[in-house]
Design a protein around this motif. Structure first.
Motif, mmCIF file in Angstrom:
data_model
loop_
_atom_site.group_PDB
_atom_site.id
_atom_site.type_symbol
_atom_site.label_atom_id
_atom_site.label_comp_id
_atom_site.label_asym_id
_atom_site.label_seq_id
_atom_site.Cartn_x
_atom_site.Cartn_y
_atom_site.Cartn_z
ATOM 1 N N GLU A 1 0.912 -1.271 -0.198
ATOM 2 C CA GLU A 1 -0.173 -0.093 -0.084
ATOM 3 C C GLU A 1 0.947 1.289 0.003
ATOM 4 N N LEU B 1 1.452 3.858 -3.435
ATOM 5 C CA LEU B 1 0.427 5.322 -3.367
ATOM 6 C C LEU B 1 0.511 6.275 -4.566
ATOM 7 N N ALA C 1 -2.560 11.439 -3.826
ATOM 8 C CA ALA C 1 -3.099 11.174 -2.411
ATOM 9 C C ALA C 1 -2.516 12.080 -1.577
ATOM 10 N N LEU D 1 -5.805 8.641 1.789
ATOM 11 C CA LEU D 1 -6.500 7.355 1.144
ATOM 12 C C LEU D 1 -6.088 6.419 0.753
ATOM 13 N N VAL D 2 -6.231 5.131 1.253
ATOM 14 C CA VAL D 2 -5.487 3.986 1.176
ATOM 15 C C VAL D 2 -6.306 2.874 0.337
ATOM 16 N N ARG D 3 -5.816 2.269 -0.689
ATOM 17 C CA ARG D 3 -6.499 1.240 -1.105
ATOM 18 C C ARG D 3 -5.921 0.127 -0.676
ATOM 19 N N GLY E 1 -9.248 -4.200 -2.824
ATOM 20 C CA GLY E 1 -9.604 -2.880 -3.733
ATOM 21 C C GLY E 1 -10.333 -2.213 -2.429
ATOM 22 N N LYS E 2 -10.180 -2.586 -1.290
ATOM 23 C CA LYS E 2 -10.907 -1.866 -0.060
ATOM 24 C C LYS E 2 -10.287 -0.700 0.296
ATOM 25 N N GLU E 3 -11.085 0.550 0.476
ATOM 26 C CA GLU E 3 -10.432 1.905 0.600
ATOM 27 C C GLU E 3 -10.739 2.330 2.005
ATOM 28 N N ARG E 4 -9.650 2.671 2.483
ATOM 29 C CA ARG E 4 -9.714 3.456 3.958
ATOM 30 C C ARG E 4 -9.171 4.703 4.228
ATOM 31 N N LEU E 5 -9.423 5.461 5.191
ATOM 32 C CA LEU E 5 -8.672 6.542 5.540
ATOM 33 C C LEU E 5 -7.873 6.513 6.693
ATOM 34 N N GLY F 1 -6.989 -1.781 8.367
ATOM 35 C CA GLY F 1 -7.635 -2.301 7.070
ATOM 36 C C GLY F 1 -8.114 -3.903 7.410
#
Length: 306
Positions: free
Chosen positions: A148, A152, A156, A165-167, A171-175, A272
């Motif tokens: 991740e 990057l 971002a 914002l991390v993928r 493929g799930k994104e989180r802050l 995550g």
């Protein structure tokens, strides 16, 4: 059998957005099982529960770790679930087989002093000082997985962000929030990076979409290169290289947050993790550290040693 494996992997990639490393692991495990079946004149289509159990017994006899055997059984179960859905089989011969479980090992982590020495070593790098400082500050500030981090997008990092914002996996994104030192390191590196990109653009080279660009095939700094870098920081900082990997910084992030009073749900979100049970392992790490602290410093413990 190769056709079964290929179709299964393509479905995993298309439907579940499975990571490349996950697909490679499935491929290795299923090719091993197919080879075992082939030696016994069997096929995925004809294999029974007895065959699967015999294969797992052979894996144990080879001395494979519990985690490896559990992963192989998981791959076999998923292959047969896919085959059932495709109508290639009308049963799943592995569905009722219980795995060997995983050995309960606490993740290796680092104390705050060791992390400080790693960060200081990055700040004093003989080359790429700003980039290396940014890499380490971001890793420790966010607990990102190494993939991740190195992949990057530069978009971002624009605008002095308080959060990234991390993928992540699937493929799930989180802050994830950025600490003040991480924001300072990011701003300094980004300024130098943009100058280098502008000079390259004048030479006719395309701009990179990645925060940490590289001339390699991936277009960004690789996991393997960063693994080597962090070992170099360990040597320079006087920390045992055997203790230091990008993942131990992720563990340190979680353990230090927990020790500072953060709640498990917040840490789960930032890491995550799909399941909070995965995050709970850090409570055990903290318990072990507290126990060691008591045994080392409590006067009664010292009296017992004497």
């Amino acid at each position: 059998m190769a056709h079964w494996i290929q179709a299964f992997l393509e479905a995993q990639a298309a439907e579940l957005d499975a990571a490349t490393n996950t697909q490679l692991a499935y491929a290795r495990d299923l090719h091993d099982f197919s080879g075992w079946l082939d030696d016994r004149a069997q096929h995925f289509e004809t294999a029974t529960r007895d065959h699967v159990e015999s294969y797992l017994i052979d894996c144990e006899a080879e001395g494979l770790a519990k985690s490896t055997r559990a992963r192989r059984l998981s791959a076999i179960k998923q292959l047969y679930r896919f085959a059932f859905e495709e109508g290639w089989r009308d049963d799943n011969p592995a569905i009722q087989i219980k795995g060997p479980g995983r050995a309960k090992r606490l993740p290796k982590t680092l104390d705050i002093a060791e992390v400080d020495r790693l960060l200081e070593a990055a700040r004093n790098s003989p080359k790429e000082k700003l980039r290396n400082t940014c890499l380490m500050e971001l890793l420790y500030a966010t607990g990102m997985r190494v993939t991740e981090l190195v992949s990057l997008p530069v978009s971002a990092a624009r605008g002095d962000p308080r959060m990234l914002l991390v993928r992540g996996k699937g493929g799930k994104e989180r802050l994830v929030p950025l600490s003040p030192p991480a924001r300072v390191a990011l701003a300094a590196y980004l300024s130098a990076r943009d100058e280098a990109e502008e000079a390259a653009r004048k030479d006719g080279k395309p701009a990179s979409p990645f925060l940490f660009p590289s001339r390699g095939k991936s277009g960004h700094l690789t996991r393997h290169r960063f693994f080597g870098l962090i070992k170099e920081f360990a040597v320079a900082g006087g920390v045992s290289p055997a203790k230091v990997t990008p993942h131990t910084l992720r563990h340190a992030f979680a353990t230090h947050l927990l020790a500072g009073g953060a709640d498990l749900r917040s840490i789960q979100t930032m890491l995550g993790h799909a399941d909070v049970a995965t995050t709970e392992i850090y409570t055990h790490v903290l318990d072990e550290r507290l126990k060691d602290l008591v045994l080392e410093h409590h006067p009664l413990a010292k009296a017992a040693k004497a």
